[in-house]
Design a protein around this motif. Structure first.
Motif, PDB file in Angstrom:
ATOM      1  N   LEU A 137      13.205  18.769 -15.135  1.00 52.58           N
ATOM      2  CA  LEU A 137      14.072  18.032 -14.810  1.00 52.58           C
ATOM      3  C   LEU A 137      15.183  18.761 -14.985  1.00 52.58           C
ATOM      4  O   LEU A 137      16.346  19.349 -14.091  1.00 52.58           O
ATOM      5  CB  LEU A 137      14.625  17.052 -15.905  1.00 52.58           C
ATOM      6  CG  LEU A 137      15.093  16.180 -16.083  1.00 52.58           C
ATOM      7  CD1 LEU A 137      14.896  15.286 -14.235  1.00 52.58           C
ATOM      8  CD2 LEU A 137      15.625  15.167 -17.368  1.00 52.58           C
ATOM      9  N   TYR A 192      15.954  20.916 -11.249  1.00 53.95           N
ATOM     10  CA  TYR A 192      16.360  19.965 -10.686  1.00 53.95           C
ATOM     11  C   TYR A 192      17.929  19.626 -10.775  1.00 53.95           C
ATOM     12  O   TYR A 192      18.368  19.640  -9.487  1.00 53.95           O
ATOM     13  CB  TYR A 192      15.456  18.682 -11.031  1.00 53.95           C
ATOM     14  CG  TYR A 192      15.831  18.243  -9.314  1.00 53.95           C
ATOM     15  CD1 TYR A 192      15.017  17.820  -8.428  1.00 53.95           C
ATOM     16  CD2 TYR A 192      16.152  16.589  -9.946  1.00 53.95           C
ATOM     17  CE1 TYR A 192      15.512  16.393  -7.594  1.00 53.95           C
ATOM     18  CE2 TYR A 192      15.973  15.534  -9.049  1.00 53.95           C
ATOM     19  CZ  TYR A 192      16.388  15.549  -8.194  1.00 53.95           C
ATOM     20  OH  TYR A 192      16.625  14.716  -7.183  1.00 53.95           O
ATOM     21  N   GLU A 194      20.705  20.290  -8.286  1.00 55.18           N
ATOM     22  CA  GLU A 194      21.115  19.241  -6.981  1.00 55.18           C
ATOM     23  C   GLU A 194      22.464  19.263  -7.185  1.00 55.18           C
ATOM     24  O   GLU A 194      23.590  18.611  -5.937  1.00 55.18           O
ATOM     25  CB  GLU A 194      20.914  18.036  -7.525  1.00 55.18           C
ATOM     26  CG  GLU A 194      19.789  17.137  -7.158  1.00 55.18           C
ATOM     27  CD  GLU A 194      19.367  16.960  -6.125  1.00 55.18           C
ATOM     28  OE1 GLU A 194      20.492  15.876  -5.299  1.00 55.18           O
ATOM     29  OE2 GLU A 194      18.817  17.705  -5.149  1.00 55.18           O
ATOM     30  N   PHE A 198      10.200   7.693  -4.239  1.00 53.99           N
ATOM     31  CA  PHE A 198       9.655   8.584  -4.989  1.00 53.99           C
ATOM     32  C   PHE A 198       8.344   7.631  -6.331  1.00 53.99           C
ATOM     33  O   PHE A 198       7.936   8.115  -6.801  1.00 53.99           O
ATOM     34  CB  PHE A 198      10.439   8.886  -6.385  1.00 53.99           C
ATOM     35  CG  PHE A 198      11.467   9.148  -7.471  1.00 53.99           C
ATOM     36  CD1 PHE A 198      10.078  10.839  -7.770  1.00 53.99           C
ATOM     37  CD2 PHE A 198      11.061   8.225  -8.915  1.00 53.99           C
ATOM     38  CE1 PHE A 198      10.125  10.735  -9.293  1.00 53.99           C
ATOM     39  CE2 PHE A 198      10.631   8.488  -9.886  1.00 53.99           C
ATOM     40  CZ  PHE A 198       9.847   9.586 -10.110  1.00 53.99           C
ATOM     41  N   TYR A 218       5.253   8.840  -7.401  1.00 54.47           N
ATOM     42  CA  TYR A 218       4.999   8.907  -8.678  1.00 54.47           C
ATOM     43  C   TYR A 218       3.111   8.428  -8.683  1.00 54.47           C
ATOM     44  O   TYR A 218       3.073   8.580  -9.667  1.00 54.47           O
ATOM     45  CB  TYR A 218       6.309   8.534  -9.258  1.00 54.47           C
ATOM     46  CG  TYR A 218       6.068   8.743 -10.953  1.00 54.47           C
ATOM     47  CD1 TYR A 218       6.193   9.695 -11.295  1.00 54.47           C
ATOM     48  CD2 TYR A 218       5.812   6.865 -11.787  1.00 54.47           C
ATOM     49  CE1 TYR A 218       5.950   9.731 -12.521  1.00 54.47           C
ATOM     50  CE2 TYR A 218       5.960   7.418 -12.848  1.00 54.47           C
ATOM     51  CZ  TYR A 218       6.093   8.930 -13.418  1.00 54.47           C
ATOM     52  OH  TYR A 218       5.664   8.622 -14.549  1.00 54.47           O
ATOM     53  N   TYR A 248       7.025  22.473  -6.480  1.00 59.16           N
ATOM     54  CA  TYR A 248       8.193  22.236  -6.863  1.00 59.16           C
ATOM     55  C   TYR A 248       9.154  23.106  -5.477  1.00 59.16           C
ATOM     56  O   TYR A 248       9.805  23.025  -5.143  1.00 59.16           O
ATOM     57  CB  TYR A 248       8.724  22.321  -7.781  1.00 59.16           C
ATOM     58  CG  TYR A 248      10.166  22.210  -8.288  1.00 59.16           C
ATOM     59  CD1 TYR A 248       9.960  20.954  -8.189  1.00 59.16           C
ATOM     60  CD2 TYR A 248      11.490  22.942  -8.035  1.00 59.16           C
ATOM     61  CE1 TYR A 248      11.905  20.960  -8.660  1.00 59.16           C
ATOM     62  CE2 TYR A 248      12.602  23.188  -8.040  1.00 59.16           C
ATOM     63  CZ  TYR A 248      12.916  21.534  -8.312  1.00 59.16           C
ATOM     64  OH  TYR A 248      14.314  21.727  -8.106  1.00 59.16           O
ATOM     65  N   ARG A 256      14.329  16.059  -1.332  1.00 52.95           N
ATOM     66  CA  ARG A 256      14.220  15.027  -2.600  1.00 52.95           C
ATOM     67  C   ARG A 256      13.485  14.578  -3.537  1.00 52.95           C
ATOM     68  O   ARG A 256      13.217  15.112  -4.588  1.00 52.95           O
ATOM     69  CB  ARG A 256      15.601  14.384  -2.943  1.00 52.95           C
ATOM     70  CG  ARG A 256      16.288  14.167  -3.886  1.00 52.95           C
ATOM     71  CD  ARG A 256      17.530  13.773  -3.678  1.00 52.95           C
ATOM     72  NE  ARG A 256      18.394  14.999  -3.642  1.00 52.95           N
ATOM     73  CZ  ARG A 256      19.870  14.005  -2.799  1.00 52.95           C
ATOM     74  NH1 ARG A 256      20.395  12.461  -2.600  1.00 52.95           N
ATOM     75  NH2 ARG A 256      20.743  14.988  -2.704  1.00 52.95           N
ATOM     76  N   THR A 257      12.636  14.227  -3.202  1.00 50.32           N
ATOM     77  CA  THR A 257      11.652  12.694  -2.963  1.00 50.32           C
ATOM     78  C   THR A 257      10.803  14.009  -3.952  1.00 50.32           C
ATOM     79  O   THR A 257      10.189  13.841  -5.050  1.00 50.32           O
ATOM     80  CB  THR A 257      11.064  11.892  -2.217  1.00 50.32           C
ATOM     81  OG1 THR A 257      12.167  11.391  -1.534  1.00 50.32           O
ATOM     82  CG2 THR A 257      10.227  10.861  -2.950  1.00 50.32           C
ATOM     83  N   LYS A 287      10.424  17.086  -4.593  1.00 49.14           N
ATOM     84  CA  LYS A 287      11.420  18.007  -5.783  1.00 49.14           C
ATOM     85  C   LYS A 287      10.716  16.779  -7.035  1.00 49.14           C
ATOM     86  O   LYS A 287      10.673  17.233  -8.103  1.00 49.14           O
ATOM     87  CB  LYS A 287      12.109  17.790  -5.983  1.00 49.14           C
ATOM     88  CG  LYS A 287      12.125  19.340  -5.399  1.00 49.14           C
ATOM     89  CD  LYS A 287      13.445  20.199  -5.151  1.00 49.14           C
ATOM     90  CE  LYS A 287      13.661  21.275  -4.601  1.00 49.14           C
ATOM     91  NZ  LYS A 287      15.565  21.951  -4.405  1.00 49.14           N
ATOM     92  N   GLN A 288      11.663  15.403  -6.835  1.00 50.82           N
ATOM     93  CA  GLN A 288      11.218  14.396  -8.486  1.00 50.82           C
ATOM     94  C   GLN A 288      10.128  14.163  -8.540  1.00 50.82           C
ATOM     95  O   GLN A 288       9.440  14.084 -10.053  1.00 50.82           O
ATOM     96  CB  GLN A 288      12.137  13.460  -8.175  1.00 50.82           C
ATOM     97  CG  GLN A 288      13.750  13.407  -7.686  1.00 50.82           C
ATOM     98  CD  GLN A 288      14.483  12.164  -6.851  1.00 50.82           C
ATOM     99  OE1 GLN A 288      13.504  11.424  -6.465  1.00 50.82           O
ATOM    100  NE2 GLN A 288      15.478  12.222  -7.239  1.00 50.82           N
ATOM    101  N   VAL A 303       8.418  17.177 -10.999  1.00 49.63           N
ATOM    102  CA  VAL A 303       9.643  16.550 -12.201  1.00 49.63           C
ATOM    103  C   VAL A 303       9.151  15.691 -12.757  1.00 49.63           C
ATOM    104  O   VAL A 303       8.070  16.177 -14.243  1.00 49.63           O
ATOM    105  CB  VAL A 303      11.209  16.078 -11.528  1.00 49.63           C
ATOM    106  CG1 VAL A 303      11.509  16.389 -13.289  1.00 49.63           C
ATOM    107  CG2 VAL A 303      11.815  18.083 -11.017  1.00 49.63           C
ATOM    108  N   PHE A 304       8.484  14.706 -12.117  1.00 48.59           N
ATOM    109  CA  PHE A 304       8.101  13.455 -13.495  1.00 48.59           C
ATOM    110  C   PHE A 304       6.695  13.599 -13.235  1.00 48.59           C
ATOM    111  O   PHE A 304       5.874  12.716 -14.686  1.00 48.59           O
ATOM    112  CB  PHE A 304       8.770  12.097 -13.028  1.00 48.59           C
ATOM    113  CG  PHE A 304       9.981  11.476 -13.013  1.00 48.59           C
ATOM    114  CD1 PHE A 304      10.544  11.161 -14.637  1.00 48.59           C
ATOM    115  CD2 PHE A 304      11.148  12.744 -12.440  1.00 48.59           C
ATOM    116  CE1 PHE A 304      11.991  11.157 -14.795  1.00 48.59           C
ATOM    117  CE2 PHE A 304      12.272  11.688 -13.091  1.00 48.59           C
ATOM    118  CZ  PHE A 304      12.722  11.515 -13.976  1.00 48.59           C
TER     119      PHE A 304
END
Lengths: 65, 491
Positions: A56, A59, A63, B47, B51, B93, B274-275, B277-278, B281-282
């Motif tokens: 996180l 990221y 960003e 996202f 997810y 990622y 971006r989606t 990577k998110q 991350v999650f």
């Protein structure tokens, strides 16, 4: 590759190594209980949370820049 | 349960199935009719959908029924299910944004299309397609079996396994057939939220009810069965598991995880980088969500000793607690959700891979877009029928197939590395490496005498794979630099 990504990749390799032999045996005992969980489970949960937070941070850092 | 109670349970479960069907069918309105829409959702998923699609992959029937079963019978061994979620998806990622860009520019919708293009090889496409199907079938079969068991338990044997499996997977087939990946995405989001609520409610409620809390439960366990909580837990026969077995299971799962072709295909469905990577991350949060599921299994150790098979520990606890039928119905719906949200993705990917990577590449390169979509739909039904046959009719042992499949899928990892990081990798090198890796994995699985310290056969396969890949590549002509260049690096 940026320095931030280098650091994160080193962290991920450490996390991977930490969850298997020979490091995990050092933290894989039934006690003490931490947050109600045995050390062996808390330790795995700790790395899950750490991995989430580190990714996180990477990221958010990428960003912003 | 009284006869009235099981009807309530059944009504809740069937109501849940209907809700899945409606949502699955409604989702088809959102995409175009072509393969890009059917397989990759017009590359427009956000996202939340991504997810839950990836989360559903870990919340399979294995996790929902097998997870508590493992915790109950093998204790700390079950922590390996959590361990690989920590870093398993992280290679994405760094590379998924690039894969998504290449896919958009060159029209890939499957994993093999990327690798086959990089190495200019139809053979590679075919071998990857075969590995994919060999990996998918045992998993799909297990999910279908799981759904059948749910109905059989709910109805106390009044609905046989074959009928329950048929009912649940008829629903899955209908929405996958009609809506493709969007049906998978929308239903998985609903199923995911539902499973999370249920897992946490049960995982915290049961220890509280039976022991007065999670802490007191583990305190008693640490006194009475310390070897169960001490890593790496127990082996299937109840003796202590070896560190070689535990560590190599974590390693092969971590390496193989991001390579499963049906997850890999999700990279192409993302709306933007971006989606993606998110989502990566999650991802570990799903590992955290899984923890209460294990609590359920640990609950049974002292209070419900000797339950066989261990996978039925959760239903055993639930039915013995005198809970209201609606709650038991919700649990059954949750177990169905776990099975269906994994099974639907496997079905959808099987059809897509067979058509795009095998049929189109080897037999009919001129097949048009509408024909492809039609053929994928037909194959979804055929594969569904085949897996159903394995699940309820055939006595074939799934255990060996499952072991093989994870070992095989992990062999895709070196191909992935060579694609992006090794200029010198050649077409014969990659193909020979992949075949050598799978052959060694299969041999080590079939000949138990070759075992050493319980090391997973897939790791021997990876060693053989790397050696073959490097030596054959160095001895043969590389891919022209002008072609390889666009794939190399992370940007």
């Amino acid at each position: 590759m940026t320095w931030a990504r280098r650091i994160v990749i080193v962290f991920l390799l450490v996390a991977f190594a930490a969850l298997i032999w020979p490091i995990y045996p050092l933290f894989g005992n039934e006690r003490p209980l931490i947050l109600g969980m045995p050390q062996s489970l808390f330790y795995v949960a700790f790395w899950l949370v750490a991995s989430f937070l580190v990714m996180l941070a990477l990221y958010l850092f990428e960003e912003r820049s | 349960m009284t006869s009235g109670a099981w009807l309530v349970v059944l009504a809740v479960t069937v109501g849940y199935l209907l809700a899945s069907l409606v949502i699955g069918l409604l989702s088809s309105r959102k995409t175009s009719g072509g393969t890009e829409g059917y397989v990759a959702g017009d590359r427009g998923l956000g996202f939340i959908s991504l997810y839950f699609i990836m989360g559903a992959s870990i919340f399979s029937a294995f996790a929902f029924l097998g997870g508590p079963g493992w915790a109950y019978s093998r204790g700390a061994a079950s922590f390996y299910i959590l361990a690989y979620a920590a870093v398993g998806l992280t290679p994405w990622y760094f590379l998924a944004p690039k894969i998504s860009r290449l896919g958009r520019a060159r029209g890939y919708v499957t994993q093999a299309e990327l690798f086959a293009d990089r190495f200019q090889s139809k053979g590679l496409s075919a071998v990857l397609a075969i590995i994919s199907i060999l990996g998918f079938l045992p998993y799909l079969t297990l999910q279908i079996k799981g759904a059948g068991y749910v109905f059989s338990i709910v109805s106390e044997g009044r609905i046989p396994v074959w009928a329950g499996a048929l009912l649940a997977y008829a629903v899955v087939l209908i929405y996958v057939f009609k809506s493709g990946v969007m049906g998978v995405a929308w239903t998985n989001t609903m199923q995911g939220v539902f499973m999370l609520i249920l897992a946490w409610t049960l995982g915290l409620y049961l220890p509280a009810k039976l022991y007065g809390g999670v802490g007191p439960m583990f305190d008693q366990l640490a006194n009475q069965a310390p070897e169960l909580l001490r890593a790496p837990g127990l082996a299937a026969d109840g003796s202590r598991w070896s560190w070689g077995g535990y560590s190599s299971a974590v390693a092969i799962s971590t390496l193989g995880f991001s390579m499963w072709p049906h997850y890999f295909m999700r990279i192409y469905t993302a709306k933007n980088e971006r989606t993606l990577k998110q989502m990566v991350v999650f991802y570990p949060t799903f590992g955290i969500f899984l923890i209460p599921i294990l609590f359920i299994g640990f609950c049974g150790v002292i209070r419900f000793p000797g339950v066989e098979p261990a996978d039925t520990i959760l239903p055993t606890i639930l039915t013995s607690l005198d809970l209201p039928p609606v709650v038991i119905g919700l649990f059954c719906a949750g177990a169905l959700a776990a099975s269906m949200s994994t099974g639907d993705a496997l079905l959808h990917a099987s059809g897509s891979v067979l058509v795009r990577d095998l049929y189109r590449v080897l037999i009919r390169p001129d097949i048009d877009d509408a024909q492809q979509t039609r053929l994928i739909r037909i194959l979804v039904v055929v594969i569904g029928a085949l897996a159903y046959y394995f699940a309820v009719v055939s006595d074939l042992s799934l255990v060996l197939m499952l072991l093989l499949s994870y070992g095989f899928v992990a062999q895709i990892f070196p191909v992935f590395l060579a694609t992006f990081f090794w200029r010198r990798a050649s077409r014969p090198g990659v193909l020979a490496g992949l075949i050598a890796g799978c052959a060694v994995t299969a041999i080590w699985n079939l000949v138990p005498e070759l075992q050493w310290r319980d090391i997973h056969p897939g790791l021997w396969g990876l060693a053989a794979h790397m050696l073959t890949l490097v030596s054959v590549s160095l001895a043969t002509k590389p891919i022209p630099a002008s072609h390889a260049e666009s794939f190399l690096g992370t940007s």
